[in-house]
Design a protein around this motif. Structure first.
Motif, PDB file in Angstrom:
ATOM      1  N   PHE A 196       0.839  -1.188   0.000  1.00 26.21           N
ATOM      2  CA  PHE A 196       0.000   0.000   0.000  1.00 26.21           C
ATOM      3  C   PHE A 196       0.881   1.248   0.000  1.00 26.21           C
ATOM      4  O   PHE A 196       1.870   1.317   0.722  1.00 26.21           O
ATOM      5  N   LYS A 197       0.497   2.224  -0.807  1.00 26.35           N
ATOM      6  CA  LYS A 197       1.284   3.443  -0.928  1.00 26.35           C
ATOM      7  C   LYS A 197       1.294   4.226   0.383  1.00 26.35           C
ATOM      8  O   LYS A 197       0.281   4.315   1.083  1.00 26.35           O
ATOM      9  N   ASP A 198       2.445   4.793   0.700  1.00 23.98           N
ATOM     10  CA  ASP A 198       2.551   5.658   1.871  1.00 23.98           C
ATOM     11  C   ASP A 198       1.869   6.996   1.588  1.00 23.98           C
ATOM     12  O   ASP A 198       1.722   7.410   0.440  1.00 23.98           O
ATOM     13  N   PHE A 199       1.467   7.659   2.645  1.00 24.07           N
ATOM     14  CA  PHE A 199       0.923   9.010   2.523  1.00 24.07           C
ATOM     15  C   PHE A 199       1.473   9.847   3.673  1.00 24.07           C
ATOM     16  O   PHE A 199       1.877   9.311   4.707  1.00 24.07           O
ATOM     17  N   ALA A 200       1.491  11.137   3.482  1.00 24.62           N
ATOM     18  CA  ALA A 200       2.005  12.045   4.514  1.00 24.62           C
ATOM     19  C   ALA A 200       0.880  12.940   5.007  1.00 24.62           C
ATOM     20  O   ALA A 200       0.116  13.494   4.208  1.00 24.62           O
ATOM     21  N   LEU A 201       0.750  13.053   6.316  1.00 25.28           N
ATOM     22  CA  LEU A 201      -0.228  13.962   6.912  1.00 25.28           C
ATOM     23  C   LEU A 201       0.520  15.152   7.493  1.00 25.28           C
ATOM     24  O   LEU A 201       1.229  15.023   8.492  1.00 25.28           O
ATOM     25  N   ASN A 202       0.379  16.296   6.867  1.00 27.05           N
ATOM     26  CA  ASN A 202       1.038  17.519   7.338  1.00 27.05           C
ATOM     27  C   ASN A 202       0.022  18.385   8.058  1.00 27.05           C
ATOM     28  O   ASN A 202      -0.982  18.803   7.468  1.00 27.05           O
ATOM     29  N   GLU A 203       0.276  18.648   9.335  1.00 22.87           N
ATOM     30  CA  GLU A 203      -0.646  19.426  10.158  1.00 22.87           C
ATOM     31  C   GLU A 203      -0.091  20.823  10.427  1.00 22.87           C
ATOM     32  O   GLU A 203       1.122  21.018  10.526  1.00 22.87           O
ATOM     33  N   ALA A 204      -1.007  21.783  10.538  1.00 29.49           N
ATOM     34  CA  ALA A 204      -0.613  23.160  10.822  1.00 29.49           C
ATOM     35  C   ALA A 204      -0.044  23.268  12.228  1.00 29.49           C
ATOM     36  O   ALA A 204      -0.678  22.845  13.199  1.00 29.49           O
ATOM     37  N   VAL A 379      -9.054   2.467  12.062  1.00 26.97           N
ATOM     38  CA  VAL A 379      -9.956   3.615  12.263  1.00 26.97           C
ATOM     39  C   VAL A 379      -9.175   4.929  12.199  1.00 26.97           C
ATOM     40  O   VAL A 379      -9.578   5.876  11.517  1.00 26.97           O
ATOM     41  N   ILE A 380      -8.042   4.989  12.887  1.00 22.28           N
ATOM     42  CA  ILE A 380      -7.246   6.211  12.932  1.00 22.28           C
ATOM     43  C   ILE A 380      -6.482   6.402  11.621  1.00 22.28           C
ATOM     44  O   ILE A 380      -6.405   7.514  11.082  1.00 22.28           O
ATOM     45  N   GLU A 381      -5.921   5.325  11.089  1.00 17.48           N
ATOM     46  CA  GLU A 381      -5.162   5.426   9.839  1.00 17.48           C
ATOM     47  C   GLU A 381      -6.055   5.914   8.700  1.00 17.48           C
ATOM     48  O   GLU A 381      -5.639   6.755   7.888  1.00 17.48           O
ATOM     49  N   ALA A 382      -7.276   5.410   8.626  1.00 15.68           N
ATOM     50  CA  ALA A 382      -8.203   5.837   7.574  1.00 15.68           C
ATOM     51  C   ALA A 382      -8.515   7.324   7.694  1.00 15.68           C
ATOM     52  O   ALA A 382      -8.590   8.039   6.692  1.00 15.68           O
ATOM     53  N   SER A 383      -8.685   7.799   8.927  1.00 11.74           N
ATOM     54  CA  SER A 383      -8.943   9.222   9.153  1.00 11.74           C
ATOM     55  C   SER A 383      -7.758  10.071   8.709  1.00 11.74           C
ATOM     56  O   SER A 383      -7.919  11.114   8.063  1.00 11.74           O
ATOM     57  N   LYS A 384      -6.554   9.644   9.044  1.00  9.92           N
ATOM     58  CA  LYS A 384      -5.349  10.374   8.634  1.00  9.92           C
ATOM     59  C   LYS A 384      -5.239  10.433   7.113  1.00  9.92           C
ATOM     60  O   LYS A 384      -4.943  11.484   6.534  1.00  9.92           O
ATOM     61  N   HIS A 385      -5.466   9.285   6.478  1.00 11.47           N
ATOM     62  CA  HIS A 385      -5.352   9.218   5.021  1.00 11.47           C
ATOM     63  C   HIS A 385      -6.377  10.134   4.365  1.00 11.47           C
ATOM     64  O   HIS A 385      -6.071  10.865   3.407  1.00 11.47           O
TER      65      HIS A 385
END
Length: 443
Positions: A196-204, A379-385
């Motif tokens: 599965f492809k990685d993704f980055a979550l950038n938060e303010a 649950v949390i990973e899906a929200s981040k993605h």
């Protein structure tokens, strides 16, 4: 569950495995595949066109005479009656000799005295169901993306060159209600590990969730974990073509770049999400509780629902804004003017969800998954993605942190069974090491 063969190939190497061979193998190893559909079957000579000019037909109050670039040097003339036709659009063109839905053949003809060398098509004329055509194009032609090249086949653009496997999912196989779950199943069949492809979550760094919302759950069993993320400064628009076609092939209508992401994540992870327009919630508080007799909620389908104490509802602290796990409320839906999104990801009590959906005759993609049980580990990973994708597609910014209530740890399930029992039930003669290998491939 409609499973895209091309989407599966993003996780697994299926280059030497045809869709029909895959369907046969899956049906013989655990999940029945009822059929394999090819979107372009029966259709031909359908290409991209670009409207160079559009003028009103002199002898009609609704027809238009269009000069269309179909990649052949000289433009061709097509008469079109669609209300949304305009100059400069990339459109679907059925050339003379083409076959469209119902095996209808397109011929060169005259319409009110004007030559028409083909037809500019809607999605319905390419056999797309009314239920998946974006509402914007429901009464007219479909507009292709700007990078579509005149003269090229439309089938790859609309993912009609894909094969769709129609899976018959039994209640005990909730894992197969997600692309990732199906990928593990197929990987186990062919001794592959899905990637599965990685993704980055950038938060303010300069803005936190505490500035927006707090969350409370009155009865822990109703929502063992409930989370909200906030994405600000979003711009609502149509989703990119890759996202629209994934949803349409799965039987889901594209709406906009926020709602479509929630449905994409539902398909990929099997995790239902809901996006609220934060400014329309009317509160900085989210409270999950049971409904009160006499309360009402107008759901996204524009129907007034009478609530009962058996129903779990999401409220703004005072009034319901969504039916938990079933459907959101109309008053807080994402609209073109939305600038801040509150993104919900949670686990809800399955029996209550089933009873609510049944009582209101309101079954949804969301309720069907909560009823059968979702993968609590993601649950949390899906929200981040989802938050990452919404920010990417809308130009928005994810606010730092999560408003949440409850905690849910995914615990590995252990069971005791003998090899003799396994082989006796299956009529096989496999070894312990083979059993272990199969479970490892399944993850």
């Amino acid at each position: 569950m409609n499973v895209s063969y091309q989407w599966l190939k993003e996780y697994l190497n299926l280059d030497e495995i045809t869709p029909d061979a895959l369907a046969d193998k899956m049906s013989r190893t655990g999940i029945e595949v009822e059929d394999v559909f090819y979107g372009e079957t029966g259709l031909k000579k359908i290409v991209v066109g670009q409207t160079l000019s559009v003028v009103d037909h002199p002898d009609s109050d609704h027809l238009h005479i269009c000069q269309v670039d179909i990649g052949e040097g000289e433009p061709t003339q097509i008469v079109c009656g669609a209300p949304n036709i305009a100059t400069g659009q990339k459109v679907i063109v059925a050339l003379p000799g083409a076959r469209i839905v119902g095996n209808a053949k397109i011929k060169k003809s005259k319409m009110r005295g004007e030559v028409s060398n083909g037809m500019i098509c809607s999605l319905q004329e390419l056999a797309f169901s009314e239920n998946v055509v974006p509402k914007k194009y429901a009464e007219g032609i479909y507009i292709l993306p700007e990078d579509a090249i005149p003269g090229e086949s439309v089938f790859p653009i609309l993912a009609m060159d894909d094969a769709i496997l129609d899976l018959s999912i039994t209640p005990n196989r909730a894992d197969a209600l997600s692309m990732r779950g199906v990928a593990y199943e197929v990987g186990a069949i062919y001794d592959q590990k899905p990637e599965f492809k990685d993704f980055a979550l950038n938060e303010a760094a300069d803005d936190t969730i505490e500035n927006y919302l707090t969350v409370d759950v009155l009865t822990k069993e109703d929502a063992p974990i409930y989370t909200i993320r906030v994405i600000k400064d979003v711009k609502i628009a149509e989703s990119p073509m890759w996202l629209q076609t994934k949803l349409m092939n799965a039987g889901i209508r594209p709406i906009n770049n926020v709602v479509d992401v929630t449905n994409y994540i539902l398909l990929e992870y099997g995790q239902p999400l809901h996006a609220f327009d934060y400014d329309r919630l009317g509160s900085k508080e989210i409270v999950v509780r049971r409904g009160n007799t006499g309360e009402e909620l107008v759901t996204l389908d524009d129907k007034k629902q009478e609530l009962t104490s058996e129903m779990i509802v999401i409220t703004n602290g005072e009034k319901p804004v969504a039916l938990a796990g079933v459907m959101g409320g109309l008053d807080s839906e994402i609209i073109d003017q939305t600038v801040t999104v509150a993104l919900e990801s949670a686990v809800f009590e399955p029996i209550s969800i089933r009873k609510t959906a049944k009582a209101l005759n309101l079954r949804s993609e969301s309720s069907s998954r909560f009823e059968k049980g979702i993968n609590k580990a993601t649950v949390i990973e899906a929200s981040k993605h989802a938050a990452s994708l919404i920010a990417e597609l809308t130009g928005g910014t994810v606010v730092s942190g999560v408003a949440s209530k409850g905690e849910l740890k995914a615990i590995d399930v252990a069971l005791n069974i003998t090899l003799e029992r396994i082989n006796g039930s299956l009529g096989t003669d496999i070894t312990s090491s083979e059993v272990v290998a199969i479970f490892q491939r399944l993850g």
